[in-house]
Write an enzyme that holds these catalytic residues in place. Sequence first.
Site, PDB file in Angstrom:
ATOM      1  N   SER A  50       0.859  -1.177   0.000  1.00 15.03           N
ATOM      2  CA  SER A  50       0.000   0.000   0.000  1.00 15.03           C
ATOM      3  C   SER A  50       0.895   1.226   0.000  1.00 15.03           C
ATOM      4  O   SER A  50       1.882   1.282   0.748  1.00 15.03           O
ATOM      5  CB  SER A  50      -0.916   0.014   1.228  1.00 15.03           C
ATOM      6  OG  SER A  50      -1.783   1.131   1.193  1.00 15.03           O
ATOM      7  N   GLU A  51       0.559   2.209  -0.832  1.00 12.47           N
ATOM      8  CA  GLU A  51       1.480   3.326  -1.053  1.00 12.47           C
ATOM      9  C   GLU A  51       1.698   4.209   0.171  1.00 12.47           C
ATOM     10  O   GLU A  51       2.634   5.012   0.192  1.00 12.47           O
ATOM     11  CB  GLU A  51       1.015   4.169  -2.250  1.00 12.47           C
ATOM     12  CG  GLU A  51      -0.359   4.770  -2.088  1.00 12.47           C
ATOM     13  CD  GLU A  51      -0.872   5.360  -3.402  1.00 12.47           C
ATOM     14  OE1 GLU A  51      -0.550   6.526  -3.677  1.00 12.47           O
ATOM     15  OE2 GLU A  51      -1.588   4.651  -4.129  1.00 12.47           O
ATOM     16  N   ASN A  52       0.858   4.071   1.201  1.00 11.41           N
ATOM     17  CA  ASN A  52       1.089   4.856   2.419  1.00 11.41           C
ATOM     18  C   ASN A  52       2.190   4.253   3.286  1.00 11.41           C
ATOM     19  O   ASN A  52       2.549   4.827   4.313  1.00 11.41           O
ATOM     20  CB  ASN A  52      -0.201   5.010   3.227  1.00 11.41           C
ATOM     21  CG  ASN A  52      -0.777   3.681   3.677  1.00 11.41           C
ATOM     22  OD1 ASN A  52      -0.733   2.701   2.951  1.00 11.41           O
ATOM     23  ND2 ASN A  52      -1.336   3.642   4.873  1.00 11.41           N
ATOM     24  N   SER A  92       8.359   3.912   0.237  1.00 12.15           N
ATOM     25  CA  SER A  92       7.270   3.277  -0.503  1.00 12.15           C
ATOM     26  C   SER A  92       7.377   3.578  -1.991  1.00 12.15           C
ATOM     27  O   SER A  92       7.244   2.690  -2.839  1.00 12.15           O
ATOM     28  CB  SER A  92       5.924   3.764   0.036  1.00 12.15           C
ATOM     29  OG  SER A  92       4.859   3.120  -0.610  1.00 12.15           O
TER      30      SER A  92
END
Length: 221
Positions: A50-52, A92
């Site tokens: 997940s990009e967070n 990320s």
Amino acid sequence: MELSKEQIREIIGKRVAKELHEGDYVTLGIGLPTEAANYIPPNIHVMIHSENGIIGIGAKPEADNIDSKIINAGGQPVTLQTGAAFFDSQTSFVMVRGGHIDATVLGALQVDEEGNVANWMIPGVMVPGIGGAMDLVVGAKKVIVAMEHLAKNKIKILKRCTLPLTAAHEVDLIITERCVLRVTKEGLVLEEINPLFSLEEITSTIEAKLIIPPHLQNIAA
């Protein structure tokens, strides 16, 4: 045939999961694409990113087992697999931009026969920003668009996108509740159809020119 939102999410989530293979590192975009995490077989080891700043996301948590501090990029609570890790946004996106993501799955407002995708804004409508979509579709080795077939009865699979593009010529596969389309240099190949819909119900709701094989497969469930 009219399907509920829950049925649509399940059909698409199950079909997307079949595109994910042992050892893959996969980014699931906000919203509908995250449904795929619920249908990855337990014997298939896939690392969901997940990009967070999470790697190793699992299936949706049970209602009585939610940790509000562990969320994906869309703010939804998630579970973690053994070996999961947390990191900052910079790390990320180093993963994404460095070509370390095997596949990304994202929703779309429009997609077209050339593999162009528009998923971040409608002119005249305020939007918070494009987010990481541009990085994801360019950085991932495979790009899958997972979306509802129509938007308020409006066609989303076009000859040419009319909304501002997220990226050009990057989409490899389109999965909706009605069909699976592969993007090729010759055009969109209709690979699978949902038997709940007639061929006419599918082709009449796609503006793009389709290549239809003589023997169509039913959408894998």
